[in-house]
Design a protein around this motif. Sequence first.
Motif, PDB file in Angstrom:
ATOM      1  N   ASN A   1       6.868  18.320 -20.584  1.00  0.00           N
ATOM      2  CA  ASN A   1       6.410  19.608 -20.788  1.00  0.00           C
ATOM      3  C   ASN A   1       6.739  20.857 -19.397  1.00  0.00           C
ATOM      4  N   SER A   2       6.342  20.122 -18.571  1.00  0.00           N
ATOM      5  CA  SER A   2       6.574  20.824 -17.334  1.00  0.00           C
ATOM      6  C   SER A   2       7.032  20.103 -15.980  1.00  0.00           C
ATOM      7  N   PRO A   3       7.619  20.367 -15.132  1.00  0.00           N
ATOM      8  CA  PRO A   3       8.142  19.649 -14.097  1.00  0.00           C
ATOM      9  C   PRO A   3       7.063  19.861 -13.158  1.00  0.00           C
ATOM     10  N   SER A   4       6.958  18.557 -12.274  1.00  0.00           N
ATOM     11  CA  SER A   4       5.979  18.407 -11.193  1.00  0.00           C
ATOM     12  C   SER A   4       6.790  17.827 -10.143  1.00  0.00           C
ATOM     13  N   LEU A   5       5.958  17.505  -9.162  1.00  0.00           N
ATOM     14  CA  LEU A   5       6.352  16.975  -7.707  1.00  0.00           C
ATOM     15  C   LEU A   5       5.423  16.037  -7.401  1.00  0.00           C
TER      16      LEU A   5
ATOM     17  N   PRO B   1       1.027  -1.366  -0.086  1.00  0.00           N
ATOM     18  CA  PRO B   1       0.207   0.156   0.085  1.00  0.00           C
ATOM     19  C   PRO B   1       0.934   1.332   0.043  1.00  0.00           C
ATOM     20  N   VAL B   2       0.292   2.174  -0.746  1.00  0.00           N
ATOM     21  CA  VAL B   2       1.036   3.532  -1.022  1.00  0.00           C
ATOM     22  C   VAL B   2       0.402   4.524  -1.043  1.00  0.00           C
ATOM     23  N   VAL B   3       0.434   5.868  -0.787  1.00  0.00           N
ATOM     24  CA  VAL B   3      -0.095   7.115  -0.799  1.00  0.00           C
ATOM     25  C   VAL B   3       0.738   7.770  -1.548  1.00  0.00           C
ATOM     26  N   VAL B   4      -0.097   8.317  -2.898  1.00  0.00           N
ATOM     27  CA  VAL B   4       0.897   9.224  -3.909  1.00  0.00           C
ATOM     28  C   VAL B   4       0.262  10.604  -3.797  1.00  0.00           C
ATOM     29  N   LYS B   5       0.773  11.915  -3.322  1.00  0.00           N
ATOM     30  CA  LYS B   5       0.085  13.029  -3.156  1.00  0.00           C
ATOM     31  C   LYS B   5       0.576  13.888  -4.333  1.00  0.00           C
ATOM     32  N   LEU B   6      -0.126  14.310  -5.228  1.00  0.00           N
ATOM     33  CA  LEU B   6       0.010  15.113  -6.265  1.00  0.00           C
ATOM     34  C   LEU B   6       0.086  16.793  -5.966  1.00  0.00           C
ATOM     35  N   ASN B   7       0.725  17.508  -6.765  1.00  0.00           N
ATOM     36  CA  ASN B   7       0.787  19.095  -6.433  1.00  0.00           C
ATOM     37  C   ASN B   7      -0.601  19.654  -6.039  1.00  0.00           C
TER      38      ASN B   7
ATOM     39  N   THR C   1      10.316  11.954  -2.132  1.00  0.00           N
ATOM     40  CA  THR C   1       9.906  12.985  -2.898  1.00  0.00           C
ATOM     41  C   THR C   1      10.391  12.755  -4.398  1.00  0.00           C
ATOM     42  N   PHE C   2       9.645  12.971  -5.435  1.00  0.00           N
ATOM     43  CA  PHE C   2      10.273  12.590  -6.844  1.00  0.00           C
ATOM     44  C   PHE C   2      10.022  13.899  -7.634  1.00  0.00           C
ATOM     45  N   ARG C   3      10.932  14.438  -8.305  1.00  0.00           N
ATOM     46  CA  ARG C   3      11.006  15.411  -9.153  1.00  0.00           C
ATOM     47  C   ARG C   3      11.008  15.109 -10.507  1.00  0.00           C
ATOM     48  N   PHE C   4      10.035  15.293 -11.280  1.00  0.00           N
ATOM     49  CA  PHE C   4      10.235  15.076 -12.772  1.00  0.00           C
ATOM     50  C   PHE C   4       9.518  16.224 -13.727  1.00  0.00           C
TER      51      PHE C   4
ATOM     52  N   TYR D   1      -8.604  10.855  -2.871  1.00  0.00           N
ATOM     53  CA  TYR D   1      -8.933  11.758  -1.658  1.00  0.00           C
ATOM     54  C   TYR D   1      -8.720  13.194  -1.882  1.00  0.00           C
ATOM     55  N   VAL D   2      -9.546  14.172  -1.764  1.00  0.00           N
ATOM     56  CA  VAL D   2      -9.595  15.451  -2.150  1.00  0.00           C
ATOM     57  C   VAL D   2      -9.679  16.414  -0.649  1.00  0.00           C
ATOM     58  N   ASN D   3      -8.880  17.062  -0.238  1.00  0.00           N
ATOM     59  CA  ASN D   3      -9.034  17.508   1.095  1.00  0.00           C
ATOM     60  C   ASN D   3      -9.122  16.497   2.196  1.00  0.00           C
ATOM     61  N   GLY D   4      -8.441  15.380   2.102  1.00  0.00           N
ATOM     62  CA  GLY D   4      -8.833  14.543   3.180  1.00  0.00           C
ATOM     63  C   GLY D   4     -10.236  13.691   3.125  1.00  0.00           C
ATOM     64  N   GLN D   5     -11.082  13.879   2.292  1.00  0.00           N
ATOM     65  CA  GLN D   5     -12.138  13.173   2.177  1.00  0.00           C
ATOM     66  C   GLN D   5     -12.437  12.299   0.873  1.00  0.00           C
ATOM     67  N   LEU D   6     -12.521  11.136   1.161  1.00  0.00           N
ATOM     68  CA  LEU D   6     -12.792  10.207   0.129  1.00  0.00           C
ATOM     69  C   LEU D   6     -13.867  10.536  -0.934  1.00  0.00           C
TER      70      LEU D   6
END
Length: 89
Positions: free
Chosen positions: A71-75, A19-25, A86-89, A51-56
């Motif tokens: 095209n654009s860097p993200s985190l 199990p993992v949690v992936v958090k987007l910018n 943390t992954f930067r790409f 989850y958005v703002n901690g709500q499913l």
Amino acid sequence: MSLRKQTPSDFLKQIIGRPVVVKLNSGVDYRGVLACLDGYMNIALEQTEEYVNGQLKNKYGDAFIRGNNGNSPSLCYCSLEDCVFTFRF
């Protein structure tokens, strides 16, 4: 106690199926079981919940999170239990 050095790639191979949690910018979190990922940090999850703002908000089953499109860097933050990566790409 001896610590074995390993590359990020080695570590990521070891957490496939966990199990993992992936958090987007954007602030959206995806929680699920890591199915696979590649060198561009494209991430495939199974049993995925959004989850958005901690709500499913949604349950997807399988989900694909696109990594580097050139095209654009993200985190992306990927957390596994008490570790945060943390992954930067």
